[in-house]
Design a protein around this motif. Sequence first.
Motif, PDB file in Angstrom:
ATOM      1  N   GLY A 255       0.773  -1.243   0.000  1.00 48.26           N
ATOM      2  CA  GLY A 255       0.000   0.000   0.000  1.00 48.26           C
ATOM      3  C   GLY A 255       0.797   1.282   0.000  1.00 48.26           C
ATOM      4  N   ASN A 256       2.125   1.218  -0.062  1.00 43.76           N
ATOM      5  CA  ASN A 256       2.951   2.414  -0.223  1.00 43.76           C
ATOM      6  C   ASN A 256       3.098   2.659  -1.725  1.00 43.76           C
ATOM      7  N   ASP A 257       2.287   3.564  -2.270  1.00 44.53           N
ATOM      8  CA  ASP A 257       2.218   3.722  -3.723  1.00 44.53           C
ATOM      9  C   ASP A 257       3.394   4.514  -4.284  1.00 44.53           C
ATOM     10  N   ARG A 258       3.357   4.727  -5.597  1.00 43.98           N
ATOM     11  CA  ARG A 258       4.459   5.412  -6.286  1.00 43.98           C
ATOM     12  C   ARG A 258       4.744   6.785  -5.688  1.00 43.98           C
ATOM     13  N   SER A 259       3.676   7.528  -5.355  1.00 43.27           N
ATOM     14  CA  SER A 259       3.877   8.880  -4.826  1.00 43.27           C
ATOM     15  C   SER A 259       4.625   8.854  -3.497  1.00 43.27           C
ATOM     16  N   ILE A 260       4.349   7.860  -2.662  1.00 44.59           N
ATOM     17  CA  ILE A 260       5.054   7.730  -1.379  1.00 44.59           C
ATOM     18  C   ILE A 260       6.520   7.373  -1.616  1.00 44.59           C
ATOM     19  N   LEU A 261       6.769   6.438  -2.519  1.00 41.25           N
ATOM     20  CA  LEU A 261       8.146   6.026  -2.792  1.00 41.25           C
ATOM     21  C   LEU A 261       8.934   7.154  -3.448  1.00 41.25           C
ATOM     22  N   LEU A 262       8.281   7.923  -4.324  1.00 47.27           N
ATOM     23  CA  LEU A 262       8.966   9.045  -4.967  1.00 47.27           C
ATOM     24  C   LEU A 262       9.291  10.142  -3.954  1.00 47.27           C
ATOM     25  N   ALA A 263       8.359  10.394  -3.023  1.00 41.97           N
ATOM     26  CA  ALA A 263       8.622  11.366  -1.959  1.00 41.97           C
ATOM     27  C   ALA A 263       9.771  10.900  -1.071  1.00 41.97           C
ATOM     28  N   THR A 264       9.862   9.596  -0.862  1.00 41.82           N
ATOM     29  CA  THR A 264      10.951   9.034  -0.050  1.00 41.82           C
ATOM     30  C   THR A 264      12.289   9.233  -0.740  1.00 41.82           C
ATOM     31  N   ILE A 265      12.364   8.931  -2.023  1.00 41.62           N
ATOM     32  CA  ILE A 265      13.603   9.126  -2.774  1.00 41.62           C
ATOM     33  C   ILE A 265      14.011  10.592  -2.751  1.00 41.62           C
ATOM     34  N   THR A 266      13.034  11.487  -2.936  1.00 41.38           N
ATOM     35  CA  THR A 266      13.309  12.927  -2.918  1.00 41.38           C
ATOM     36  C   THR A 266      13.885  13.354  -1.572  1.00 41.38           C
ATOM     37  N   THR A 267      13.336  12.807  -0.503  1.00 36.50           N
ATOM     38  CA  THR A 267      13.823  13.113   0.846  1.00 36.50           C
ATOM     39  C   THR A 267      15.264  12.655   1.039  1.00 36.50           C
ATOM     40  N   LEU A 268      15.615  11.533   0.422  1.00 33.96           N
ATOM     41  CA  LEU A 268      16.938  10.938   0.638  1.00 33.96           C
ATOM     42  C   LEU A 268      18.060  11.631  -0.114  1.00 33.96           C
ATOM     43  N   ILE A 269      17.753  12.315  -1.211  1.00 39.11           N
ATOM     44  CA  ILE A 269      18.806  12.843  -2.090  1.00 39.11           C
ATOM     45  C   ILE A 269      19.886  13.627  -1.338  1.00 39.11           C
ATOM     46  N   PRO A 270      19.528  14.565  -0.439  1.00 40.01           N
ATOM     47  CA  PRO A 270      20.601  15.309   0.242  1.00 40.01           C
ATOM     48  C   PRO A 270      21.509  14.439   1.109  1.00 40.01           C
ATOM     49  N   TYR A 271      21.030  13.255   1.495  1.00 40.25           N
ATOM     50  CA  TYR A 271      21.756  12.442   2.464  1.00 40.25           C
ATOM     51  C   TYR A 271      22.489  11.254   1.848  1.00 40.25           C
ATOM     52  N   ILE A 272      22.028  10.759   0.703  1.00 36.20           N
ATOM     53  CA  ILE A 272      22.700   9.601   0.085  1.00 36.20           C
ATOM     54  C   ILE A 272      23.275   9.925  -1.284  1.00 36.20           C
ATOM     55  N   GLY A 273      22.982  11.126  -1.817  1.00 37.95           N
ATOM     56  CA  GLY A 273      23.541  11.523  -3.097  1.00 37.95           C
ATOM     57  C   GLY A 273      22.717  11.041  -4.285  1.00 37.95           C
ATOM     58  N   TYR A 274      23.116  11.493  -5.469  1.00 37.14           N
ATOM     59  CA  TYR A 274      22.344  11.215  -6.682  1.00 37.14           C
ATOM     60  C   TYR A 274      22.503   9.804  -7.236  1.00 37.14           C
ATOM     61  N   PRO A 275      23.700   9.211  -7.279  1.00 37.15           N
ATOM     62  CA  PRO A 275      23.795   7.872  -7.882  1.00 37.15           C
ATOM     63  C   PRO A 275      22.859   6.859  -7.233  1.00 37.15           C
ATOM     64  N   ARG A 276      22.857   6.785  -5.918  1.00 39.83           N
ATOM     65  CA  ARG A 276      21.991   5.813  -5.235  1.00 39.83           C
ATOM     66  C   ARG A 276      20.516   6.206  -5.346  1.00 39.83           C
ATOM     67  N   SER A 277      20.239   7.504  -5.314  1.00 41.39           N
ATOM     68  CA  SER A 277      18.856   7.964  -5.464  1.00 41.39           C
ATOM     69  C   SER A 277      18.327   7.647  -6.859  1.00 41.39           C
ATOM     70  N   LEU A 278      19.143   7.872  -7.884  1.00 42.00           N
ATOM     71  CA  LEU A 278      18.718   7.592  -9.258  1.00 42.00           C
ATOM     72  C   LEU A 278      18.561   6.095  -9.502  1.00 42.00           C
ATOM     73  N   ASN A 279      19.374   5.283  -8.836  1.00 45.56           N
ATOM     74  CA  ASN A 279      19.193   3.829  -8.935  1.00 45.56           C
ATOM     75  C   ASN A 279      17.844   3.411  -8.351  1.00 45.56           C
ATOM     76  N   ALA A 280      17.495   4.008  -7.219  1.00 53.93           N
ATOM     77  CA  ALA A 280      16.202   3.712  -6.602  1.00 53.93           C
ATOM     78  C   ALA A 280      15.068   4.183  -7.503  1.00 53.93           C
TER      79      ALA A 280
END
Length: 292
Positions: A255-280
Amino acid sequence: MKRREFLKTGAKLGAVLTALNLGFSELLAKPSTKIKEITMNLTKIAKENFERLFGKQTPPLAKTDPEFFERYVNFAFDESLKFSSKLEEKQRLMLVLGALIASGGLSEFKIMLKASLNAGVKPEEVQEILYQSTPYVGMGKALEFILASNEIFKELKIALPLAPRANTTLENRQEKGLEIQRKFFGSAIDKGNAAAPNDEKHIRAFLSAHCFGDFYTRGGLELKFRELLTFVFVSALGGADAQVKAHVAGNLNIGNDRSILLATITTLIPYIGYPRSLNALAALNELSKAKA
């Protein structure tokens, strides 16, 4: 006697001049610090969010690296937040803690931990994040963060140990873990277990009993959030692309839909960087349709 008096007088005069010198040096130093603070261009939203979480005292990094600090705060506490509104603040903070554990960011974790507790994240929620990280990042990494958190808990007068929250026994942990795996991955789990070579079936059993049975079944965090947290762990680790895809699927199934997962990736970018965020993001795009 005159020579001694002269030497004493000279020493006193030297001390006075030294003190004046030091005071003058401090006066010279203060304007440059103020200039740096004045010219640091934080957006209104970034400043408000940062001060609400960390207080109004100027952090050391703002004094030593004002340009870096300015860009970091504007990005992490304003720009990236505009596109992660699907998550509540507490959720974002807890996911950031998980990402910092998996990526090994101990110094930032300690800073964000205090901010998270100030924002209403409960000590038991922090502990559950730490415990659940262990089967993904390994004891060698998790222990550093558990010990650091315990020190902060003690500093804040949070009594340890916290209340127990285990809900399985040694006898039922494998079956209870398997039940949760089926919720996320359906019949694929049983098919995979049946098809596994005999010499590696014990590893499949470990996954059910230890990873899911020991941790996912615990109190303190909802099941949907635990699976979102695992998506964060495997994304922040890097080099775990197959697991990222599996937990994208698990999140979508629970039940965690695309919008939730995309918001999660967006939140992570400052902390894990772009390569890992773009892989996700690539894994998410492969398993869910992007909006036009």
